[in-house]
Scaffold this motif. Structure first.
Motif, PDB file in Angstrom:
ATOM      1  N   GLU A 205      -1.707  -0.199  14.881  1.00 13.97           N
ATOM      2  CA  GLU A 205      -2.224  -1.449  15.446  1.00 13.97           C
ATOM      3  C   GLU A 205      -2.611  -1.292  16.912  1.00 13.97           C
ATOM      4  N   PHE A 206      -1.933  -0.397  17.625  1.00 11.44           N
ATOM      5  CA  PHE A 206      -2.242  -0.145  19.035  1.00 11.44           C
ATOM      6  C   PHE A 206      -3.377   0.861  19.207  1.00 11.44           C
ATOM      7  N   GLY A 207      -3.910   1.383  18.099  1.00 13.95           N
ATOM      8  CA  GLY A 207      -5.032   2.308  18.183  1.00 13.95           C
ATOM      9  C   GLY A 207      -4.654   3.716  18.578  1.00 13.95           C
ATOM     10  N   LEU A 208      -3.389   4.082  18.393  1.00 14.30           N
ATOM     11  CA  LEU A 208      -2.932   5.427  18.758  1.00 14.30           C
ATOM     12  C   LEU A 208      -3.126   6.422  17.620  1.00 14.30           C
ATOM     13  N   CYS A 209      -3.199   5.919  16.394  1.00  9.60           N
ATOM     14  CA  CYS A 209      -3.364   6.790  15.244  1.00  9.60           C
ATOM     15  C   CYS A 209      -3.953   5.973  14.092  1.00  9.60           C
ATOM     16  N   TYR A 210      -4.393   6.687  13.071  1.00  8.74           N
ATOM     17  CA  TYR A 210      -4.879   6.000  11.868  1.00  8.74           C
ATOM     18  C   TYR A 210      -4.443   6.787  10.643  1.00  8.74           C
ATOM     19  N   TYR A 211      -3.971   6.059   9.640  1.00  8.00           N
ATOM     20  CA  TYR A 211      -3.557   6.674   8.384  1.00  8.00           C
ATOM     21  C   TYR A 211      -3.680   5.650   7.270  1.00  8.00           C
ATOM     22  N   GLU A 212      -3.865   6.118   6.079  1.00 11.10           N
ATOM     23  CA  GLU A 212      -3.736   5.338   4.854  1.00 11.10           C
ATOM     24  C   GLU A 212      -3.574   6.332   3.723  1.00 11.10           C
ATOM     25  N   MET A 213      -2.956   5.907   2.658  1.00 13.33           N
ATOM     26  CA  MET A 213      -2.698   6.828   1.557  1.00 13.33           C
ATOM     27  C   MET A 213      -4.012   7.412   1.038  1.00 13.33           C
ATOM     28  N   GLY A 214      -4.026   8.738   0.897  1.00 18.19           N
ATOM     29  CA  GLY A 214      -5.201   9.417   0.381  1.00 18.19           C
ATOM     30  C   GLY A 214      -6.261   9.711   1.415  1.00 18.19           C
ATOM     31  N   ALA A 215      -5.993   9.354   2.694  1.00 19.49           N
ATOM     32  CA  ALA A 215      -6.968   9.604   3.766  1.00 19.49           C
ATOM     33  C   ALA A 215      -6.367  10.580   4.776  1.00 19.49           C
ATOM     34  N   VAL A 216      -7.239  11.156   5.587  1.00 22.64           N
ATOM     35  CA  VAL A 216      -6.810  12.141   6.581  1.00 22.64           C
ATOM     36  C   VAL A 216      -6.099  11.446   7.748  1.00 22.64           C
TER      37      VAL A 216
ATOM     38  N   GLY B  79       0.793  -1.224   0.000  1.00 25.50           N
ATOM     39  CA  GLY B  79       0.000   0.000   0.000  1.00 25.50           C
ATOM     40  C   GLY B  79       0.818   1.263   0.000  1.00 25.50           C
ATOM     41  N   PHE B  80       2.170   1.133   0.021  1.00 27.88           N
ATOM     42  CA  PHE B  80       3.042   2.302   0.049  1.00 27.88           C
ATOM     43  C   PHE B  80       4.130   2.145  -1.000  1.00 27.88           C
ATOM     44  N   ASP B  81       4.532   3.272  -1.584  1.00 30.45           N
ATOM     45  CA  ASP B  81       5.566   3.244  -2.606  1.00 30.45           C
ATOM     46  C   ASP B  81       6.896   2.787  -2.014  1.00 30.45           C
ATOM     47  N   TYR B  82       7.727   2.235  -2.878  1.00 29.19           N
ATOM     48  CA  TYR B  82       9.069   1.793  -2.495  1.00 29.19           C
ATOM     49  C   TYR B  82       9.877   2.981  -1.979  1.00 29.19           C
ATOM     50  N   GLY B  83      10.633   2.789  -0.905  1.00 27.63           N
ATOM     51  CA  GLY B  83      11.506   3.843  -0.405  1.00 27.63           C
ATOM     52  C   GLY B  83      11.040   4.421   0.918  1.00 27.63           C
ATOM     53  N   TRP B  84      11.166   5.744   1.052  1.00 25.93           N
ATOM     54  CA  TRP B  84      10.839   6.412   2.316  1.00 25.93           C
ATOM     55  C   TRP B  84       9.367   6.280   2.663  1.00 25.93           C
ATOM     56  N   SER B  85       8.513   6.178   1.667  1.00 27.35           N
ATOM     57  CA  SER B  85       7.087   6.003   1.933  1.00 27.35           C
ATOM     58  C   SER B  85       6.849   4.705   2.711  1.00 27.35           C
ATOM     59  N   SER B  86       7.515   3.641   2.293  1.00 27.02           N
ATOM     60  CA  SER B  86       7.393   2.365   2.996  1.00 27.02           C
ATOM     61  C   SER B  86       8.089   2.406   4.351  1.00 27.02           C
ATOM     62  N   ARG B  87       9.198   3.158   4.451  1.00 24.28           N
ATOM     63  CA  ARG B  87       9.867   3.307   5.750  1.00 24.28           C
ATOM     64  C   ARG B  87       8.936   3.979   6.755  1.00 24.28           C
TER      65      ARG B  87
END
Length: 532
Positions: free
Chosen positions: A114-125, A96-104
């Protein structure tokens, strides 16, 4: 949709301790409300580098940047951080992430999601959850609220599942709840013979297929009856691999190539223990060879067993996030420390003062101030470095001074081992010998601003309060990896200004961590430290 398969539980070692998790979350919070794009990820990565939370491998070939990285006073500019991104391309790819720093970026933040501290995905807030904000508030308070920090991770880990939509693992259990329930079964069945979960039994928890605590407890009892804790690494490794046998995997040789013995029995086991301990409900036993309930938290443990042993499996990441990020206020109830814990704390310090010789103390203290050096002590490695410094300092005070009453202010578990650093408002360690009182403040901070504005000013306040309210002769000892001249100038000013007004105050003295043991050995009493 990705195909689920059975695999051992493995927590990321990128973020080992709560402070590092909070530091990464603090950076992400700067971009809360922004839509996640590769450009935003680049900005976040720059901030991670500026705050020195990640060291690119290529940095060692640039002396100028290496000097900045190792300095507590210097910081990277935004231009330098962006150039580091260019000069250190990441050979890394995450789904779901481009090769390089995006994946890092995803590697850094995946565990926080996974611990429920934050939420992100590409193209979302980008979102910081209420649970994440509670963690940041606790860390950013002065001093940090360690009890709330423990409870944030307890709130997360009592719900965290091996089979989250992020992991696609066919093994299905809640690791913390499986552990608590197995301990309950073993306690009920073994009674006084139960001394905890043996370290070499922990890989079985990492590989267990389901939440059947009774079956796992029975399996452990069978192993103990036959082998009495004499399991070799290879023996436990094979027992773990056998848990993966099914219609598709009929021979353990089929999986040895991706389930490595060193990772399972060392790295993953260590990280499992760390994650279970940051909840506050798990204690170390037998110098780190066993783990068990923290019996000081029995009310919470019973509440967890009653309310979180059964769980729902989620197919969608968002649904799982909403579940794990919700706050259970009953887990944040404050429990007052009982007076008996002070005696337990002192007994444990006295025990280790007998067990640790000069070389052991000098070695362990030096590892705290040597870059990239880690202890291999089975117990100490599960105590975070700042807390470990307080613990070792208390041990040294008891070891080298006769008839001294050493009272560290760190909280402890039911083994008397520290669970977090001393809270603010008083010295890290209070010492009483005859008519003398020493306030001991220890730190791993090396920056001039931190040592001066955070440490020296607090020591001055503590010392004035002690001089005004005590009939003892009082002084303070400050111990740090290095002593910044700015902090020493402030110390001398305070000694000759505000503190000199009190006849019963000897002021502040300072020493380096590496000199602490030799200074203690050469002093006849704690008051002699003032003469050095």
């Amino acid at each position: 949709m990705a195909v689920r398969k059975r695999k051992p539980l493995s927590f990321s070692t990128t973020l080992r301790n709560p402070e590092r998790i909070a530091s990464f979350l603090d950076v992400l919070s700067m971009y809360e409300g922004q839509t996640l794009t590769n450009q935003v990820i680049e900005n976040i990565c720059c901030q991670v580098l500026i705050k020195k939370l990640y060291k690119p491998t290529g940095l060692r070939t640039n002396p100028e940047l290496t000097t900045i990285y190792e300095s507590d006073e210097k910081t990277f500019t935004a231009a330098q951080a962006r150039q580091m991104l260019v000069d250190n391309p990441q050979k890394h790819k995450e789904k779901g992430f481009d090769y390089g720093w995006s994946s890092r970026f995803d590697t850094w933040y995946k565990l926080l999601k996974e611990f429920g501290l934050c939420y992100y995905e590409m193209g979302a807030v980008i979102e910081i959850s209420p649970l994440g904000n509670r963690l940041l508030e606790a860390f950013n308070s002065e001093p940090a609220n360690d009890e709330v920090i423990h409870n944030v991770f307890l709130n997360a880990l009592c719900k965290f599942q091996t089979c989250t939509p992020f992991r696609q693992n066919l093994n299905s259990n809640v690791p913390l709840m499986l552990l608590l329930n197995v301990i309950k079964v073993l306690r009920d069945n073994l009674g006084e013979e139960f001394n905890g979960i043996y370290r070499k039994e922990i890989p079985l928890f990492l590989c267990w297929q389901n939440s059947d605590a009774q079956s796992l407890a029975n399996y452990i009892i069978e192993l103990r009856n036959e082998y009495r804790f004499s399991y070799s690494d290879e023996f436990i490794y094979e027992r773990c691999l056998e848990l993966f046998l099914d219609d598709d995997i009929t021979d353990i040789s089929q999986i040895t190539n991706y389930i490595k013995i060193s990772k399972l029995l060392v790295e993953s086991t260590d990280e499992y223990i760390r994650k279970m301990r940051i909840t506050g409900v798990i204690s170390l036993r037998g110098n780190g060879r066993f783990i068990d309930w923290n019996t000081l938290e029995l009310d919470k443990i019973n509440y967890l067993i009653d309310n979180y042993s059964d769980f729902k499996v989620f197919d969608k990441e968002r649904d799982y996030y909403e579940y794990i990020s919700s706050i259970d206020e009953k887990l944040f109830v404050t429990v007052e420390e009982i007076p008996e814990l002070t005696d337990l704390k002192k007994q444990v310090i006295a025990k280790y003062a007998q067990e640790y010789d000069d070389e052991k103390l000098i070695t362990e203290l030096s590892k705290l101030v040597t870059r990239n050096s880690r202890t291999d002590d089975a117990m100490l490695k599960f105590i975070d470095a700042p807390v470990r410094l307080e613990f070792l300092s208390a041990i040294a005070l008891v070891k080298y001074f006769n008839n001294i009453d050493v009272c560290p202010n760190y909280p402890i578990d039911d083994e008397g081992l520290p669970t977090s650093a001393a809270s603010g408002g008083k010295a890290d360690i209070e010492c009483y010998q005859q008519d003398n009182e020493a306030l001991v403040e220890v730190t791993l901070m090396t920056g001039a601003a931190n040592q001066t504005e955070h440490e020296m000013t607090s020591i001055e306040d503590h010392l004035i309060e002690a001089a005004e309210n005590s009939s003892h002769f009082v002084f303070a000892l400050f111990v740090a990896p290095i002593l910044q001249q700015r902090a020493i100038r402030y110390m001398k000013f305070a000694n000759h200004d505000s503190l000199s007004a009190y006849d019963n105050c000897g002021g502040i003295i300072a020493m380096k961590i590496k000199d602490m043991v030799s200074s203690f050995i050469s002093a006849n009493s704690i008051i002699d430290l003032l003469k050095k």
